[in-house]
Scaffold this motif. Structure first.
Motif, PDB file in Angstrom:
ATOM      1  N   VAL A   1      14.352  -4.693  15.728  1.00 60.41           N
ATOM      2  CA  VAL A   1      15.423  -3.700  16.497  1.00 60.41           C
ATOM      3  C   VAL A   1      16.379  -4.604  17.120  1.00 60.41           C
ATOM      4  N   SER A   2      16.037  -5.518  18.032  1.00 56.64           N
ATOM      5  CA  SER A   2      17.056  -6.584  18.549  1.00 56.64           C
ATOM      6  C   SER A   2      18.022  -7.088  17.539  1.00 56.64           C
ATOM      7  N   GLU A   3      17.326  -7.601  16.626  1.00 58.66           N
ATOM      8  CA  GLU A   3      17.977  -8.411  15.355  1.00 58.66           C
ATOM      9  C   GLU A   3      19.027  -7.164  14.639  1.00 58.66           C
ATOM     10  N   ALA A   4      18.645  -6.021  14.539  1.00 57.33           N
ATOM     11  CA  ALA A   4      19.598  -5.201  14.123  1.00 57.33           C
ATOM     12  C   ALA A   4      20.817  -4.846  15.106  1.00 57.33           C
TER      13      ALA A   4
ATOM     14  N   VAL B   1      19.042 -10.215   4.744  1.00 56.99           N
ATOM     15  CA  VAL B   1      19.001  -9.059   3.973  1.00 56.99           C
ATOM     16  C   VAL B   1      19.060  -7.881   5.160  1.00 56.99           C
ATOM     17  N   LEU B   2      18.645  -8.157   6.299  1.00 59.01           N
ATOM     18  CA  LEU B   2      18.827  -7.024   7.355  1.00 59.01           C
ATOM     19  C   LEU B   2      20.401  -6.952   7.584  1.00 59.01           C
TER      20      LEU B   2
ATOM     21  N   GLY C   1      22.933  -7.403   5.879  1.00 65.76           N
ATOM     22  CA  GLY C   1      23.771  -6.973   4.784  1.00 65.76           C
ATOM     23  C   GLY C   1      23.368  -5.589   4.611  1.00 65.76           C
ATOM     24  N   SER C   2      22.275  -5.098   5.314  1.00 65.83           N
ATOM     25  CA  SER C   2      21.885  -3.670   4.888  1.00 65.83           C
ATOM     26  C   SER C   2      22.643  -2.478   5.824  1.00 65.83           C
ATOM     27  N   ASP C   3      22.512  -1.260   5.320  1.00 65.29           N
ATOM     28  CA  ASP C   3      23.217  -0.255   6.256  1.00 65.29           C
ATOM     29  C   ASP C   3      22.451   0.454   7.130  1.00 65.29           C
ATOM     30  N   VAL C   4      21.001   0.126   7.053  1.00 65.00           N
ATOM     31  CA  VAL C   4      20.590   0.448   8.377  1.00 65.00           C
ATOM     32  C   VAL C   4      19.171  -0.189   8.289  1.00 65.00           C
ATOM     33  N   LEU C   5      18.420  -0.299   9.501  1.00 61.37           N
ATOM     34  CA  LEU C   5      16.944  -0.950   9.583  1.00 61.37           C
ATOM     35  C   LEU C   5      16.321   0.288   9.919  1.00 61.37           C
ATOM     36  N   LEU C   6      15.165   0.508   9.127  1.00 62.78           N
ATOM     37  CA  LEU C   6      14.017   1.136   9.153  1.00 62.78           C
ATOM     38  C   LEU C   6      12.877   0.653  10.368  1.00 62.78           C
ATOM     39  N   VAL C   7      12.439   1.463  11.187  1.00 63.77           N
ATOM     40  CA  VAL C   7      10.974   0.993  11.840  1.00 63.77           C
ATOM     41  C   VAL C   7      10.177   2.487  11.790  1.00 63.77           C
ATOM     42  N   THR C   8       9.117   2.181  11.076  1.00 61.04           N
ATOM     43  CA  THR C   8       8.107   3.146  10.773  1.00 61.04           C
ATOM     44  C   THR C   8       6.968   3.280  11.532  1.00 61.04           C
ATOM     45  N   SER C   9       6.919   2.332  12.506  1.00 62.44           N
ATOM     46  CA  SER C   9       5.478   2.116  13.182  1.00 62.44           C
ATOM     47  C   SER C   9       5.071   3.179  13.975  1.00 62.44           C
ATOM     48  N   ARG C  10       3.662   3.351  14.149  1.00 59.97           N
ATOM     49  CA  ARG C  10       3.233   4.310  15.200  1.00 59.97           C
ATOM     50  C   ARG C  10       3.349   3.705  16.503  1.00 59.97           C
ATOM     51  N   LEU C  11       3.276   2.486  16.834  1.00 57.52           N
ATOM     52  CA  LEU C  11       3.652   2.096  18.073  1.00 57.52           C
ATOM     53  C   LEU C  11       4.356   0.660  17.685  1.00 57.52           C
ATOM     54  N   GLU C  12       4.850   0.301  19.133  1.00 59.05           N
ATOM     55  CA  GLU C  12       5.729  -1.089  18.916  1.00 59.05           C
ATOM     56  C   GLU C  12       5.712  -1.195  20.538  1.00 59.05           C
ATOM     57  N   GLY C  13       5.446  -2.710  20.920  1.00 54.94           N
ATOM     58  CA  GLY C  13       5.852  -3.227  22.233  1.00 54.94           C
ATOM     59  C   GLY C  13       7.277  -3.428  22.566  1.00 54.94           C
ATOM     60  N   GLY C  14       8.140  -3.658  21.452  1.00 53.31           N
ATOM     61  CA  GLY C  14       9.443  -3.929  21.472  1.00 53.31           C
ATOM     62  C   GLY C  14       9.754  -4.876  20.412  1.00 53.31           C
ATOM     63  N   SER C  15      10.438  -4.287  19.612  1.00 48.98           N
ATOM     64  CA  SER C  15      10.219  -4.856  18.142  1.00 48.98           C
ATOM     65  C   SER C  15      11.373  -5.955  18.034  1.00 48.98           C
ATOM     66  N   ASN C  16      11.142  -7.204  17.613  1.00 46.07           N
ATOM     67  CA  ASN C  16      12.128  -8.051  17.198  1.00 46.07           C
ATOM     68  C   ASN C  16      13.009  -7.880  16.350  1.00 46.07           C
TER      69      ASN C  16
END
Length: 319
Positions: free
Chosen positions: A235-238, A215-216, A218-233
């Motif tokens: 994001v790397s996958e996108a 699904v990711l 095939g998408s046009d964008v990935l959204l990351v709406t977190s108020r904190l992240e250590g380093g998102s899997n």
């Protein structure tokens, strides 16, 4: 280097789709490819091994303490999660204690170093998460799809995307597809209510990992709406899939995407996210800039790079 026996302790159990488990399983694959014997478990049960990797300083503190008590100065790698860096330190005695016990510490992006005590930074290594591209699952014809890969937890800002798409003009073709388990109390009920009131928002729940990545991709964008992240899997996958990211401006994303990346918005700001979605839809040059920036980051998430980082780290511990 000789063949090592390595245990990876993670708080996320077998079959979990939580980020810590995904990371632990991927790391195990890299370490096995380097020729080592690896076991992934929810803690350390005392089994003999050469190195312990404790993933999440706070939640695996007990395993780290047990390791030091039984194994003396044997190598202990403490891998810091986002909540370790951006919530628990410096107030958690467990997180601080794990750092003190560690032979080496890892963070998932370079800005994580600044959150650490000065005396810990010298033994800390940055290991950016890697990803392989997968076959895409394209959305229906005429739909612009924004993918949100996040469990329904308050820290992930799980309903900010639904709020944002309610701000879009009626002509917009955007649809948000949200995949992730409902972990917070009443989160599933809230998600169903959001779907009922917001036709542009679809929550599909916790899905198999390959389906979610399709699904990711095939998408046009990935959204990351977190108020904190250590380093998102995610994001790397996108990046691996060539899918641009629209993310809150938090260290976990900025540390991977870079401070000049054009797709950031303030945490909690649904109107700013909506404005970015409108720009992606209406301004071809903006979408092209996002895609160029994403393509330039592809070497950063190459699995060979992450594997080499682990090879180098183990060479320091067991030359």
């Amino acid at each position: 280097m000789r063949r090592l026996s390595i245990a990876i302790a993670t708080p996320a159990g077998r079959g979990s789709h939580k980020g810590n488990r995904v990371t632990a399983v991927r790391w195990a694959g890299h370490l096995r490819a380097l020729g080592h014997h690896v076991v992934v478990a929810e803690g350390w049960d005392g089994r003999p091994c050469d190195v312990l990797v404790a993933l999440h300083a706070t939640k695996t503190h007990e395993a780290a303490v047990r390791w030091r008590a039984r194994r003396g100065s044997a190598p202990l790698v403490v891998a810091l999660a986002g909540t370790d860096l951006y919530e628990d330190l410096p107030d958690s005695p467990e997180a601080r204690g794990s750092l003190e016990l560690a032979t080496r510490v890892t963070v998932l992006q370079r800005l994580g170093l600044a959150r650490l005590p000065a005396e810990v930074r010298a033994k800390t290594r940055v290991i950016v998460q890697s990803a392989h591209p997968v076959s895409p699952r394209p959305p229906p014809e005429g739909v612009l799809q924004a993918c949100l890969l996040a469990h329904l937890r308050e820290v992930k800002g799980p309903f900010l995307a639904a709020e944002a798409v309610r701000c879009l003009p009626a002509r917009s073709r955007w649809r948000v597809v949200h995949l992730g388990a409902a972990l917070d109390r009443d989160a599933a009920e809230r998600a169903r209510a959001e779907m009922a009131g917001t036709p542009r928002y679809v929550w599909r729940g916790d899905r198999p990992r390959r389906e979610a990545l399709g699904v990711l991709a095939g998408s046009d964008v990935l959204l990351v709406t977190s108020r904190l992240e250590g380093g998102s899997n995610a994001v790397s996958e996108a990046i691996a899939a060539g899918v641009p990211v629209l993310s809150t401006r938090v260290d976990g994303s900025v540390g991977v995407l870079g401070p000049e990346y054009p797709g950031f918005f303030p945490p909690g700001d649904a109107a700013a996210l909506a404005a970015l979605l409108v720009r992606v839809e209406d301004e071809p040059e903006f979408l092209a800039a996002l895609r160029r920036a994403t393509a330039a980051l592809r070497p950063l998430v190459d699995p060979a790079r992450e594997r080499e980082a682990w090879r180098a780290l183990l060479a320091e511990l067991a030359p």
